[in-house]
Write an enzyme that holds these catalytic residues in place. Structure first.
Site, short mmCIF file in Angstrom:
data_model
loop_
_atom_site.label_atom_id
_atom_site.label_comp_id
_atom_site.label_asym_id
_atom_site.label_seq_id
_atom_site.Cartn_x
_atom_site.Cartn_y
_atom_site.Cartn_z
N GLU A 40 0.83 5.84 -2.80
CA GLU A 40 1.06 4.28 -3.66
C GLU A 40 -0.51 4.02 -3.82
O GLU A 40 -1.29 4.23 -2.93
CB GLU A 40 1.34 3.63 -2.63
CG GLU A 40 1.49 2.01 -2.71
CD GLU A 40 2.19 1.34 -1.77
OE1 GLU A 40 2.23 1.59 -0.55
OE2 GLU A 40 2.66 -0.01 -2.04
N LYS A 109 7.92 -1.09 -7.72
CA LYS A 109 8.44 -1.53 -6.31
C LYS A 109 9.31 -2.63 -6.11
O LYS A 109 8.93 -3.69 -6.27
CB LYS A 109 7.20 -1.54 -5.51
CG LYS A 109 7.42 -1.55 -3.89
CD LYS A 109 6.26 -1.50 -3.18
CE LYS A 109 6.38 -1.51 -1.65
NZ LYS A 109 4.95 -1.35 -0.96
N CYS A 142 6.79 3.24 -0.97
CA CYS A 142 6.47 2.75 0.40
C CYS A 142 7.57 2.14 1.38
O CYS A 142 8.60 2.57 1.56
CB CYS A 142 5.29 2.10 0.62
SG CYS A 142 4.26 2.16 2.10
C1 ACM Z 1 3.81 -0.61 2.29
O1 ACM Z 1 4.87 -0.79 1.67
N1 ACM Z 1 2.74 -0.23 1.57
C2 ACM Z 1 3.68 -0.70 3.76
#
Ligand code: ACM
Length: 258
Positions: A40, A109, A142
């Site tokens: 990420e 995301k 993530c």
């Molecule tokens: C995250 O989602 N970067 C912990």
């Protein structure tokens, strides 16, 4: 179908995108892969303190970073999944692009983590999969891992491999992703970063896991590195855990509603 799946674990210098990109390419140059998964925000760094700072690093999905990744993809015959701060009109998203030659597709995301909520808009792309060299690849980023619905949705949409760019700071994901792989009978590739950035320590331990929940490789907690494993992606098509029990056919969605 044999498929070489790779993860890159980098240690980005905050706001030094060209240097960070070069360091990743150097790690990737040492091994061949069909698909590389990068962390990420792998080029920009993660721990933004202001929206202005995040906006300065953000690019459109067809910006210079996409062009550089596409050029690498074409040159090396590999696809790449990589996280980046995306600018879309007035909004910022925490996104990951899947680049395959000149083509790309963006995932935004869904489940934002911590301070990301101050600067980024929750993703609106939903979950999708794309075929890469005959293998169905899905993307989540993530903290999405903490929501079993993310991996399950990708698996129901046919993902054989879940590419999981990450900047993990909590301790649970490496073990948790073994369960996400097992319960969906899919391969997963979690690419995390290492290092400390403005007081935030990232846990490394990038890994790849089989549909049996078996760890195929796990990198260390604090050094940049890359790894490639050859997988038989077809094994992810078999959802049976017993001759009489198919994980997908046996689902009872009618009983899952609240
Ligand atoms: C995250 O989602 N970067 C912990």
């Amino acid at each position: 179908m044999e498929f070489r799946l790779g993860v890159v674990q980098n240690s980005p210098k905050f706001l030094k995108a060209p240097q960070n990109l070069k360091a990743c390419f150097e790690l990737m140059d040492k091994q061949d892969a069909d698909l590389w998964v990068l962390p990420e925000f792998f080029a920009s760094g993660y721990n933004f303190k202001t929206r202005k700072e995040a906006a300065k690093c953000a690019e459109t999905a067809n910006g210079p970073l996409a062009a550089l990744l596409k050029a690498y993809s074409v040159r090396n015959g590999c696809a790449i999944v990589a996280g980046f701060p995306e600018k879309a009109g007035a909004k910022l998203y925490n996104s990951a692009m899947l680049v395959d030659g000149a083509k790309s597709r963006t995932y935004r995301k869904t489940h934002l983590f911590g301070g990301e909520k101050k600067f980024f808009t929750p993703g609106d792309t939903g979950f999708w999969t794309e075929k890469v060299k005959g293998v169905q690849v899905g993307v989540m980023v993530c903290f999405d891992w903490f929501f079993p619905e993310a991996a399950r949705t990708l698996a129901l949409k046919g993902a054989e491999v879940i590419a999981h760019p990450s900047n993990l700071v909590l301790p649970w994901a490496p073990e948790g992703m073994k369960i996400r792989s097992l319960e969906n009978r899919v391969f997963s590739a979690t690419a995390n970063r290492v290092g400390v950035e403005r007081g935030l320590r990232y846990i490394g331990q990038s890994q790849m896991v089989s549909p049996n929940g078996t760890l195929l490789v796990r990198l260390g907690p604090d050094q940049p590195a890359a790894a490639v494993v050859t997988i038989d992606a077809w094994t992810a098509k078999n959802k049976k855990v017993h001759p009489a029990c198919d994980l997908f056919d046996d689902r009872r969605p009618a009983l899952y509603a609240r």
